[in-house]
Design an enzyme around this catalytic site. Sequence first.
Site, PDB file in Angstrom:
ATOM      1  N   GLY A 229       0.777  -1.231   0.000  1.00  0.00           N
ATOM      2  CA  GLY A 229       0.000   0.000   0.000  1.00  0.00           C
ATOM      3  C   GLY A 229       0.802   1.270   0.000  1.00  0.00           C
ATOM      4  N   GLU A 267       4.585  -6.356   2.149  1.00  0.00           N
ATOM      5  CA  GLU A 267       4.556  -6.961   0.818  1.00  0.00           C
ATOM      6  C   GLU A 267       4.297  -5.848  -0.204  1.00  0.00           C
ATOM      7  OE1 GLU A 267      -0.049  -8.411   0.590  1.00  0.00           O
ATOM      8  OE2 GLU A 267       1.346  -9.893   1.367  1.00  0.00           O
ATOM      9  N   CYS A 268       5.347  -5.183  -0.610  1.00  0.00           N
ATOM     10  CA  CYS A 268       5.237  -4.040  -1.518  1.00  0.00           C
ATOM     11  C   CYS A 268       5.541  -4.461  -2.956  1.00  0.00           C
ATOM     12  CB  CYS A 268       6.202  -2.929  -1.100  1.00  0.00           C
ATOM     13  SG  CYS A 268       5.729  -2.108   0.440  1.00  0.00           S
ATOM     14  N   GLY A 269       4.892  -3.832  -3.902  1.00  0.00           N
ATOM     15  CA  GLY A 269       5.144  -4.078  -5.314  1.00  0.00           C
ATOM     16  C   GLY A 269       5.530  -2.813  -6.034  1.00  0.00           C
ATOM     17  N   ARG A 270       4.542  -1.947  -6.260  1.00  0.00           N
ATOM     18  CA  ARG A 270       4.746  -0.695  -6.984  1.00  0.00           C
ATOM     19  C   ARG A 270       5.894   0.126  -6.394  1.00  0.00           C
ATOM     20  NH1 ARG A 270       0.381   1.498  -9.153  1.00  0.00           N
ATOM     21  NH2 ARG A 270      -0.876   0.444  -7.567  1.00  0.00           N
ATOM     22  N   CYS A 345      -8.396   1.467 -31.530  1.00  0.00           N
ATOM     23  CA  CYS A 345      -9.634   2.031 -32.075  1.00  0.00           C
ATOM     24  C   CYS A 345     -10.645   2.291 -30.966  1.00  0.00           C
ATOM     25  CB  CYS A 345     -10.211   1.093 -33.125  1.00  0.00           C
ATOM     26  SG  CYS A 345      -9.137   0.872 -34.553  1.00  0.00           S
ATOM     27  N   TYR A 374       2.871  -2.361 -12.812  1.00  0.00           N
ATOM     28  CA  TYR A 374       1.509  -2.298 -13.357  1.00  0.00           C
ATOM     29  C   TYR A 374       1.471  -1.618 -14.722  1.00  0.00           C
ATOM     30  CZ  TYR A 374       0.353  -3.750  -8.665  1.00  0.00           C
ATOM     31  OH  TYR A 374       0.299  -4.449  -7.482  1.00  0.00           O
TER      32      TYR A 374
END
Length: 404
Positions: A229, A267-270, A345, A374
């Site tokens: 988060g 638990e970090c990602g970004r 399109c 992401y």
Amino acid sequence: MNRMEEIIRQRKAEDDAPLCAHLYDLDHLASHVKRITQSLPSRIGMFYAMKANSERPVLETIAPLAAGFEVASLGEVEKARAVSRDIPVIFGGPGKTDQELEGGIRLGVTRFHVESLQELLRLERIAARLNVHVPILLRINLKGPFPSATLQMAGRPTQFGIDEDEVAVAIQLAQQSSHLKLEGFHFHSLSNNLDPERHLALLTMYRDKVMAWEEALGIQVTTLNVGGGIGVNYADLSAQFDWEAFTRGLEGLLDTFPAHWRNLMFECGRFLTASCGGYGVEVLDIKKNHGQWYVIVRGGTHHFRLPVSWQHSHPFDVVEIDHWDYPFPRKETGGEPVTVTGQLCTPKDVLARDVILPRVRIGDVLLFRFTGAYGWSISHHDFLSHPHPDQLYLKQGQPVLTGV
């Protein structure tokens, strides 16, 4: 981003084809993750949330530096195990199938984050059949209220976790399960929080909740996963989450946690991978429709879905490419708002809106920044069957091209 700009200019000098590439600076990634993990108090481990970016070179860079990987599918378990046979892996996410639960057990998942009472019952049944004992955390959807953030996964109706009102039932059910070992709780309530003080307040809420449950229910747990988060400020890349201020506050807060909470983890990602990435796309056309300038690039949201998903204008730099092969004048614009779109399109294929640039020309390359999380991983790659972008991994100054 200077290294990426150099690579872009080099590739344009060698190849006239319109450039479209995801670039990842693995040296920057290693340095950034090392700084984050080494500044944490020794009591806390940092797991990498693979959902942010599960490309193998990224995982191989992070693996020696993180406490382990956090996964949300059996496919991610398999990717983690392809990188390391013994790195700790924690398995969360709603809607796990029996095949995923059994596959995770067979591939040595360290612990499961149980998302519902039904999942707990199914996991016990599978563990009993395999005659193994499985460590678990109960993911709890707390009532809140929580600090404001871009996304909120708890404190309101969502598919995530066990309702706080069912905590006592979930604990009792886990304790009655002969093949499950209840170690503690998992919380992941917010996403993209940019305020260190608010994040410390969130952890304080977690502490108070678990201490109250322990007292009321006569239990002691050993493990808390306080989720991720921690955010990235895409609106102002110079004003990021103050990690140093956060860890200073964290030291004092941990002194108030009971000693028997031996295993604490993020638990970090970004937050770990965003800054290592760039998405370079060549300008194919510039035109004005109904008073609005449009810059159309080789690529779009099928390669980089984050801007349209989050409804923001993603920051970018213009990499000027002086070469021009055509016998007619080169179209350009500047000083007026432009909207950057891709080749799809649909009018929703927008990467940035109403951005004022000094100058941009057909043939220049736009380098979108902080795209390491992401981006490619959440995009609808094959819509309209356009070619995939190149994937370039920069390590010790040299790019390595891989297929996608």
